[in-house]
Write a protein that holds these residues in place. Structure first.
Motif, PDB file in Angstrom:
ATOM      1  N   SER A  40       0.841  -1.196   0.000  1.00  0.00           N
ATOM      2  CA  SER A  40       0.000   0.000   0.000  1.00  0.00           C
ATOM      3  C   SER A  40       0.872   1.240   0.000  1.00  0.00           C
ATOM      4  CB  SER A  40      -0.920   0.027   1.227  1.00  0.00           C
ATOM      5  OG  SER A  40      -1.935  -0.945   1.123  1.00  0.00           O
ATOM      6  N   VAL A  41       0.321   2.316  -0.515  1.00  0.00           N
ATOM      7  CA  VAL A  41       0.973   3.626  -0.447  1.00  0.00           C
ATOM      8  C   VAL A  41       0.001   4.591   0.211  1.00  0.00           C
ATOM      9  CG1 VAL A  41       1.979   5.544  -1.719  1.00  0.00           C
ATOM     10  CG2 VAL A  41       2.370   3.203  -2.506  1.00  0.00           C
ATOM     11  N   LEU A  42       0.482   5.268   1.236  1.00  0.00           N
ATOM     12  CA  LEU A  42      -0.324   6.268   1.933  1.00  0.00           C
ATOM     13  C   LEU A  42       0.223   7.656   1.621  1.00  0.00           C
ATOM     14  CD1 LEU A  42      -0.227   3.539   3.804  1.00  0.00           C
ATOM     15  CD2 LEU A  42      -1.509   4.958   5.379  1.00  0.00           C
ATOM     16  N   TYR A  43      -0.676   8.595   1.476  1.00  0.00           N
ATOM     17  CA  TYR A  43      -0.334   9.981   1.135  1.00  0.00           C
ATOM     18  C   TYR A  43      -0.753  10.879   2.291  1.00  0.00           C
ATOM     19  CZ  TYR A  43      -0.947  14.486  -1.372  1.00  0.00           C
ATOM     20  OH  TYR A  43      -0.914  15.805  -1.771  1.00  0.00           O
ATOM     21  N   GLY A  44       0.138  11.770   2.695  1.00  0.00           N
ATOM     22  CA  GLY A  44      -0.185  12.736   3.738  1.00  0.00           C
ATOM     23  C   GLY A  44       0.061  14.152   3.253  1.00  0.00           C
ATOM     24  N   GLU A  45      -0.898  15.025   3.521  1.00  0.00           N
ATOM     25  CA  GLU A  45      -0.773  16.429   3.113  1.00  0.00           C
ATOM     26  C   GLU A  45      -1.292  17.323   4.237  1.00  0.00           C
ATOM     27  OE1 GLU A  45      -2.244  17.756  -0.895  1.00  0.00           O
ATOM     28  OE2 GLU A  45      -3.621  18.924   0.357  1.00  0.00           O
ATOM     29  N   ALA A  46      -0.459  18.223   4.698  1.00  0.00           N
ATOM     30  CA  ALA A  46      -0.856  19.185   5.730  1.00  0.00           C
ATOM     31  C   ALA A  46      -0.770  20.586   5.156  1.00  0.00           C
ATOM     32  CB  ALA A  46       0.040  19.061   6.954  1.00  0.00           C
ATOM     33  N   VAL A  47      -1.767  21.411   5.461  1.00  0.00           N
ATOM     34  CA  VAL A  47      -1.817  22.790   4.969  1.00  0.00           C
ATOM     35  C   VAL A  47      -2.146  23.699   6.144  1.00  0.00           C
ATOM     36  CG1 VAL A  47      -2.913  24.383   3.346  1.00  0.00           C
ATOM     37  CG2 VAL A  47      -2.641  21.970   2.721  1.00  0.00           C
ATOM     38  N   ASN A  48      -1.481  24.861   6.228  1.00  0.00           N
ATOM     39  CA  ASN A  48      -1.801  25.809   7.292  1.00  0.00           C
ATOM     40  C   ASN A  48      -2.622  26.975   6.745  1.00  0.00           C
ATOM     41  OD1 ASN A  48       0.013  27.516   6.004  1.00  0.00           O
ATOM     42  ND2 ASN A  48       1.595  27.369   7.596  1.00  0.00           N
ATOM     43  N   ALA A  49      -2.985  27.891   7.633  1.00  0.00           N
ATOM     44  CA  ALA A  49      -3.874  28.994   7.252  1.00  0.00           C
ATOM     45  C   ALA A  49      -3.252  29.902   6.194  1.00  0.00           C
ATOM     46  CB  ALA A  49      -4.243  29.805   8.489  1.00  0.00           C
ATOM     47  N   ALA A  50      -1.923  29.931   6.141  1.00  0.00           N
ATOM     48  CA  ALA A  50      -1.235  30.765   5.157  1.00  0.00           C
ATOM     49  C   ALA A  50      -1.108  30.073   3.803  1.00  0.00           C
ATOM     50  CB  ALA A  50       0.151  31.135   5.680  1.00  0.00           C
ATOM     51  N   GLY A  51      -1.563  28.836   3.715  1.00  0.00           N
ATOM     52  CA  GLY A  51      -1.484  28.107   2.462  1.00  0.00           C
ATOM     53  C   GLY A  51      -0.194  27.323   2.283  1.00  0.00           C
ATOM     54  N   ARG A  55       9.103   5.858   4.361  1.00  0.00           N
ATOM     55  CA  ARG A  55       8.444   7.168   4.314  1.00  0.00           C
ATOM     56  C   ARG A  55       9.330   8.148   3.544  1.00  0.00           C
ATOM     57  NH1 ARG A  55       7.878   8.973   9.933  1.00  0.00           N
ATOM     58  NH2 ARG A  55       9.914   9.913   9.576  1.00  0.00           N
ATOM     59  N   THR A  56       8.697   8.930   2.678  1.00  0.00           N
ATOM     60  CA  THR A  56       9.421   9.901   1.857  1.00  0.00           C
ATOM     61  C   THR A  56       8.745  11.250   1.965  1.00  0.00           C
ATOM     62  OG1 THR A  56       9.935   8.128   0.288  1.00  0.00           O
ATOM     63  CG2 THR A  56      10.313  10.408  -0.443  1.00  0.00           C
ATOM     64  N   ASP A  57       9.505  12.280   2.281  1.00  0.00           N
ATOM     65  CA  ASP A  57       8.976  13.638   2.304  1.00  0.00           C
ATOM     66  C   ASP A  57       9.101  14.248   0.909  1.00  0.00           C
ATOM     67  OD1 ASP A  57       8.460  13.395   4.994  1.00  0.00           O
ATOM     68  OD2 ASP A  57      10.327  14.347   5.620  1.00  0.00           O
ATOM     69  N   ILE A  58       8.015  14.836   0.432  1.00  0.00           N
ATOM     70  CA  ILE A  58       7.964  15.402  -0.918  1.00  0.00           C
ATOM     71  C   ILE A  58       8.028  16.921  -0.822  1.00  0.00           C
ATOM     72  CG2 ILE A  58       6.680  15.447  -3.083  1.00  0.00           C
ATOM     73  CD1 ILE A  58       7.460  12.613  -2.103  1.00  0.00           C
ATOM     74  N   ASN A  59       8.884  17.541  -1.610  1.00  0.00           N
ATOM     75  CA  ASN A  59       8.923  19.012  -1.655  1.00  0.00           C
ATOM     76  C   ASN A  59       7.697  19.495  -2.389  1.00  0.00           C
ATOM     77  OD1 ASN A  59      11.422  19.098  -0.386  1.00  0.00           O
ATOM     78  ND2 ASN A  59      12.522  18.919  -2.323  1.00  0.00           N
ATOM     79  N   SER A  60       7.014  20.497  -1.830  1.00  0.00           N
ATOM     80  CA  SER A  60       5.806  21.000  -2.481  1.00  0.00           C
ATOM     81  C   SER A  60       5.751  22.502  -2.391  1.00  0.00           C
ATOM     82  CB  SER A  60       4.563  20.376  -1.861  1.00  0.00           C
ATOM     83  OG  SER A  60       4.635  20.343  -0.461  1.00  0.00           O
TER      84      SER A  60
END
Length: 351
Positions: A279-290, A346-351
């Motif tokens: 399986s591959v899990l995706y995580g995305e966190a966003v703050n109020a500033a975008g 686990r891999t952190d992706i630059n976004s």
């Protein structure tokens, strides 16, 4: 009390896999469940002790739990089986672990936090694929973006379901799509959709009421949480159901018919399917500033991972690594707990 643990629900697909894995790890659980003939057969294969116990028999359940320090509760649907087992654990002082993915069960256990603390026991539902990898990923996203206000989790690669998992899905048909908004669980009439890159390009994904809608909040306190699955024909069919059809399918006759159909399916994935699956899990966190942080987590196939994480948590609790009250996997063992298992990257992706 001893240093032994109980596997309750050892005769189902996941229970048998966990028992087999326990034997390979040199662990010696007490197998328990309702069907004595099946228990006897499984116990004989591994040289384990067994005890036939009904969840309706308080005296027998208490006597069984008095022999162990921890129960790994595997008998679903947990909407029906969790409460009597938690009650018994509180009465007897045994720590409670289960492999549920049901939002209501997580919330019910969380509501008994003080009761569990008074009894000196830990309640940790969700020690399998539901929800160890996603809960650890949620905690990691919070660590990466501490002021996050929105958390998105995505899951890809789920294969053949066990009968218990499929029946849980049947029970959820009438509940709509549950998400967390401003800290509260709400049910949406229409399932949100979006594109998610699980590592091979953007894929269509559909929101579902997964356990992290409950647990990720307790682990991170991020107020808005949505969980998506990569779209499949079955999910597309579910998402396309109108309110009336959902209501109709939630009634007793339809539920019984659907569960009977589940019983005619294969019991779960074959060993070959489990070994080849992932399986591959995706995580995305966003703050109020975008500002945004994105990470991915690759894991072994879900049932294999459930046996690995569930038994490792049992081992740690038996060794004294437990905290009274309601706990999530990441709140006790940390965001990096999942990375300690073979095949979890686990891999952190630059976004």
């Amino acid at each position: 009390m001893s240093d032994r643990f109980m596997i309750y629900g050892a005769t189902g697909y996941t229970g048998k896999l966990v028992a087999r894995t326990a034997k390979a790890l040199g662990m010696k659980p007490l197998l328990a469940g309702r069907n004595e003939a099946r228990l006897k057969s499984i116990a004989a294969q591994h040289g384990f002790e067994y005890q036939a116990i009904s969840l309706d028999d308080e005296a027998a359940l208490d006597a069984g739990l008095a022999q162990v320090d921890v129960v790994l509760h595997i008998a679903g649907p947990f909407s029906q089986t969790s409460r009597p087992m938690v009650d018994a654990c509180i009465r007897t002082g045994a720590h409670y672990l289960d492999i549920t993915g049901e939002i209501d069960v997580f919330e019910a256990c969380a509501a008994r936090d003080e009761e569990a603390k008074e009894a000196g026991i830990m309640l940790m539902p969700g020690v399998g694929f539901d929800v160890v990898p996603s809960d650890c990923l949620a905690a990691h996203m919070k660590r990466r973006l501490s002021d996050a206000t929105e958390l998105t989790l995505g899951i890809s690669g789920l294969g053949q379901m066990s009968h218990g998992t499929a029946k849980t899905g049947v029970e959820s048909i009438g509940k709509g799509t549950r998400v967390r908004r401003e800290g509260h669980i709400v049910s949406l009439r229409k399932a949100p959709r979006r594109e998610i890159d699980f590592g091979g390009g953007a894929k269509s994904a559909i929101a579902i009421g997964w356990g992290d809608v409950a647990t990720a909040w307790h682990s991170t306190h991020i107020p808005d949480i949505t969980v998506y699955f990569e779209a499949s024909p079955q999910l597309e069919q579910m998402a396309g159901m109108g309110g009336f059809m959902r209501w109709l399918m939630s009634l007793g006759p339809a539920q019984r018919a659907l569960k009977k159909r589940v019983e005619q399916m294969p019991e779960g994935p074959t060993d070959a399917q489990r070994h080849e699956g992932y399986s591959v899990l995706y995580g995305e966190a966003v703050n109020a500033a975008g500002e945004k942080a994105v990470s991915r987590l690759r894991t072994p196939e879900g049932y294999s991972l459930t046996a690995m994480t569930g038994l490792e948590i049992v081992r740690r609790v038996l060794a004294g690594d437990a905290k009274p009250g309601f706990q999530t996997p990441s709140s006790l063992f940390g965001a990096d707990f999942i990375t300690e298992f073979d095949g979890c990257v686990r891999t952190d992706i630059n976004s």
